[in-house]
Design a protein around this motif. Sequence first.
Motif, PDB file in Angstrom:
ATOM      1  N   HIS A 186       1.065  -1.201  -0.002  1.00  0.00           N
ATOM      2  CA  HIS A 186       0.074   0.008  -0.045  1.00  0.00           C
ATOM      3  C   HIS A 186       0.959   1.328   0.038  1.00  0.00           C
ATOM      4  CE1 HIS A 186      -3.129  -2.392   2.256  1.00  0.00           C
ATOM      5  NE2 HIS A 186      -3.166  -2.982   1.018  1.00  0.00           N
ATOM      6  N   LEU A 187       0.421   2.203  -0.756  1.00  0.00           N
ATOM      7  CA  LEU A 187       1.117   3.505  -0.817  1.00  0.00           C
ATOM      8  C   LEU A 187       1.214   4.099   0.707  1.00  0.00           C
ATOM      9  CD1 LEU A 187      -0.433   4.690  -4.135  1.00  0.00           C
ATOM     10  CD2 LEU A 187       2.147   4.491  -3.543  1.00  0.00           C
ATOM     11  N   THR A 188       2.173   4.769   1.272  1.00  0.00           N
ATOM     12  CA  THR A 188       2.435   5.673   2.261  1.00  0.00           C
ATOM     13  C   THR A 188       2.114   6.884   1.936  1.00  0.00           C
ATOM     14  OG1 THR A 188       4.558   5.903   2.010  1.00  0.00           O
ATOM     15  CG2 THR A 188       4.202   3.867   3.239  1.00  0.00           C
ATOM     16  N   PRO A 189       1.932   7.763   2.894  1.00  0.00           N
ATOM     17  CA  PRO A 189       1.763   9.116   2.771  1.00  0.00           C
ATOM     18  C   PRO A 189       2.979   9.715   1.820  1.00  0.00           C
ATOM     19  CG  PRO A 189       1.179   8.836   5.017  1.00  0.00           C
ATOM     20  CD  PRO A 189       1.815   7.456   4.423  1.00  0.00           C
ATOM     21  N   ARG A 190       4.066   9.127   1.996  1.00  0.00           N
ATOM     22  CA  ARG A 190       5.520   9.816   1.344  1.00  0.00           C
ATOM     23  C   ARG A 190       5.182   8.967  -0.180  1.00  0.00           C
ATOM     24  NH1 ARG A 190      11.385   8.017   3.039  1.00  0.00           N
ATOM     25  NH2 ARG A 190      10.863   9.764   4.696  1.00  0.00           N
ATOM     26  N   GLY A 191       4.417   7.791  -0.203  1.00  0.00           N
ATOM     27  CA  GLY A 191       4.255   7.212  -1.570  1.00  0.00           C
ATOM     28  C   GLY A 191       3.040   7.908  -2.388  1.00  0.00           C
ATOM     29  N   ARG A 192       2.216   8.353  -1.679  1.00  0.00           N
ATOM     30  CA  ARG A 192       0.844   9.037  -2.234  1.00  0.00           C
ATOM     31  C   ARG A 192       1.542  10.485  -2.783  1.00  0.00           C
ATOM     32  NH1 ARG A 192      -1.561   6.488   1.768  1.00  0.00           N
ATOM     33  NH2 ARG A 192      -1.510   8.057   3.355  1.00  0.00           N
ATOM     34  N   ASP A 193       2.455  11.249  -1.855  1.00  0.00           N
ATOM     35  CA  ASP A 193       3.087  12.582  -2.416  1.00  0.00           C
ATOM     36  C   ASP A 193       3.815  12.516  -3.678  1.00  0.00           C
ATOM     37  OD1 ASP A 193       2.188  13.996  -0.244  1.00  0.00           O
ATOM     38  OD2 ASP A 193       4.012  13.861   0.906  1.00  0.00           O
ATOM     39  N   PHE A 194       4.015  11.208  -4.297  1.00  0.00           N
ATOM     40  CA  PHE A 194       4.585  11.209  -5.724  1.00  0.00           C
ATOM     41  C   PHE A 194       3.959  11.419  -6.614  1.00  0.00           C
ATOM     42  CE2 PHE A 194       6.836   8.521  -8.866  1.00  0.00           C
ATOM     43  CZ  PHE A 194       8.003   9.195  -8.922  1.00  0.00           C
ATOM     44  N   ARG A 195       2.462  11.302  -6.311  1.00  0.00           N
ATOM     45  CA  ARG A 195       1.568  11.405  -7.453  1.00  0.00           C
ATOM     46  C   ARG A 195       1.590  12.729  -8.404  1.00  0.00           C
ATOM     47  NH1 ARG A 195      -4.051  13.188  -8.359  1.00  0.00           N
ATOM     48  NH2 ARG A 195      -5.051  11.748  -9.610  1.00  0.00           N
ATOM     49  N   PRO A 196       2.124  13.972  -7.948  1.00  0.00           N
ATOM     50  CA  PRO A 196       2.326  15.048  -8.879  1.00  0.00           C
ATOM     51  C   PRO A 196       3.307  14.604  -9.849  1.00  0.00           C
ATOM     52  CG  PRO A 196       1.893  15.855  -6.489  1.00  0.00           C
ATOM     53  CD  PRO A 196       1.940  14.439  -6.655  1.00  0.00           C
ATOM     54  N   VAL A 197       4.286  13.973  -9.079  1.00  0.00           N
ATOM     55  CA  VAL A 197       5.476  13.560  -9.999  1.00  0.00           C
ATOM     56  C   VAL A 197       4.880  12.567 -11.192  1.00  0.00           C
ATOM     57  CG1 VAL A 197       8.077  12.554 -10.273  1.00  0.00           C
ATOM     58  CG2 VAL A 197       7.027  13.806  -8.322  1.00  0.00           C
ATOM     59  N   LEU A 198       4.269  11.716 -11.287  1.00  0.00           N
ATOM     60  CA  LEU A 198       3.717  10.932 -12.077  1.00  0.00           C
ATOM     61  C   LEU A 198       2.746  11.786 -13.153  1.00  0.00           C
ATOM     62  CD1 LEU A 198       2.857   7.621  -9.927  1.00  0.00           C
ATOM     63  CD2 LEU A 198       4.809   7.768 -11.664  1.00  0.00           C
ATOM     64  N   LEU A 199       2.002  12.398 -12.574  1.00  0.00           N
ATOM     65  CA  LEU A 199       1.050  13.363 -13.509  1.00  0.00           C
ATOM     66  C   LEU A 199       1.964  14.153 -14.200  1.00  0.00           C
ATOM     67  CD1 LEU A 199      -1.834  13.914 -10.903  1.00  0.00           C
ATOM     68  CD2 LEU A 199      -1.650  12.130 -12.777  1.00  0.00           C
ATOM     69  N   ALA A 200       3.091  14.820 -13.953  1.00  0.00           N
ATOM     70  CA  ALA A 200       3.899  15.688 -14.569  1.00  0.00           C
ATOM     71  C   ALA A 200       4.520  14.669 -15.749  1.00  0.00           C
ATOM     72  CB  ALA A 200       4.965  16.246 -13.941  1.00  0.00           C
ATOM     73  N   LEU A 201       5.071  13.503 -15.487  1.00  0.00           N
ATOM     74  CA  LEU A 201       5.459  12.530 -16.286  1.00  0.00           C
ATOM     75  C   LEU A 201       4.567  12.026 -17.549  1.00  0.00           C
ATOM     76  CD1 LEU A 201       7.765  10.329 -14.161  1.00  0.00           C
ATOM     77  CD2 LEU A 201       8.828  11.785 -16.034  1.00  0.00           C
ATOM     78  N   LEU A 202       3.170  12.171 -16.918  1.00  0.00           N
ATOM     79  CA  LEU A 202       2.069  11.729 -17.966  1.00  0.00           C
ATOM     80  C   LEU A 202       2.000  12.646 -18.980  1.00  0.00           C
ATOM     81  CD1 LEU A 202      -1.384   9.990 -17.451  1.00  0.00           C
ATOM     82  CD2 LEU A 202      -1.116  12.411 -17.993  1.00  0.00           C
ATOM     83  N   GLN A 203       1.935  13.950 -18.437  1.00  0.00           N
ATOM     84  CA  GLN A 203       1.847  15.139 -19.259  1.00  0.00           C
ATOM     85  C   GLN A 203       2.725  15.551 -20.294  1.00  0.00           C
ATOM     86  OE1 GLN A 203      -0.914  16.678 -19.920  1.00  0.00           O
ATOM     87  NE2 GLN A 203      -0.134  17.813 -21.521  1.00  0.00           N
ATOM     88  N   TRP A 204       4.192  15.250 -19.681  1.00  0.00           N
ATOM     89  CA  TRP A 204       5.452  15.231 -20.530  1.00  0.00           C
ATOM     90  C   TRP A 204       5.460  14.419 -21.507  1.00  0.00           C
ATOM     91  CZ3 TRP A 204      10.591  13.061 -19.891  1.00  0.00           C
ATOM     92  CH2 TRP A 204      11.543  13.635 -20.458  1.00  0.00           C
ATOM     93  N   GLY A 205       4.952  13.196 -21.189  1.00  0.00           N
ATOM     94  CA  GLY A 205       5.222  11.947 -22.299  1.00  0.00           C
ATOM     95  C   GLY A 205       4.067  12.393 -23.173  1.00  0.00           C
ATOM     96  N   ASN A 206       2.955  12.643 -22.988  1.00  0.00           N
ATOM     97  CA  ASN A 206       1.891  13.102 -23.944  1.00  0.00           C
ATOM     98  C   ASN A 206       2.306  14.155 -24.720  1.00  0.00           C
ATOM     99  OD1 ASN A 206       0.022  10.918 -23.165  1.00  0.00           O
ATOM    100  ND2 ASN A 206      -1.398  12.324 -21.841  1.00  0.00           N
ATOM    101  N   THR A 207       2.783  15.149 -24.270  1.00  0.00           N
ATOM    102  CA  THR A 207       3.449  16.196 -25.107  1.00  0.00           C
ATOM    103  C   THR A 207       4.440  16.033 -26.091  1.00  0.00           C
ATOM    104  OG1 THR A 207       2.548  17.823 -23.446  1.00  0.00           O
ATOM    105  CG2 THR A 207       4.126  18.614 -24.921  1.00  0.00           C
ATOM    106  N   HIS A 208       5.425  15.167 -25.556  1.00  0.00           N
ATOM    107  CA  HIS A 208       6.611  14.929 -26.350  1.00  0.00           C
ATOM    108  C   HIS A 208       6.723  13.655 -26.926  1.00  0.00           C
ATOM    109  CE1 HIS A 208       7.922  18.935 -25.469  1.00  0.00           C
ATOM    110  NE2 HIS A 208       7.521  18.775 -24.040  1.00  0.00           N
TER     111      HIS A 208
END
Length: 168
Positions: free
Chosen positions: A81-103
């Motif tokens: 299960h994701l810990t609070p530290r793990g859940r805080d990684f979500r914005p990084v994943l979303l940034a990678l998602l957007q960057w990947g979609n864009t480029h």
Amino acid sequence: MQRKRFDDMQCPIARSLDRVGEWWSILILRDAFYGLSRFDEFQKHLEIAPNILTRRLAGLVEQGLLEKVQYSERPPRYEYHLTPRGRDFRPVLLALLQWGNTHFAPEGPAVILTDIETGKQAIPMMVDANTGKPITPQTHIIAEGPAASDKVKRSIAELLERRAAAAS
């Protein structure tokens, strides 16, 4: 060959990469956000070798991004299960998602972020939580923090000098 460790550097990006800078770890975290939690689910979805998955899950648990929770005694089975530290990684994943979609999606995006209420595509962007202003190179710069070592202070000063020289 032992890979270089970054946990003794003051750079927060280097320290972060020391925890999740390996692609399998990032994909495991992505899948944990998708709701996967069991070893066999991760293995099937990622098509990853069991020995590699075992090492990556152990590393993510050791770094405090996932917690290992037993759900069966016979045989012993665990969920991750994701810990609070793990859940805080979500914005990084979303940034990678957007960057990947864009480029890197010439055929168009295969995965998008959508607003639950409207059903429309959402485009993530970084904003300053204090002001709500978008963070751009024109409005925000890197600066030394209160715990910066002399080495970090010199490095940031050099970067700022280069920026000023480039602007003039």
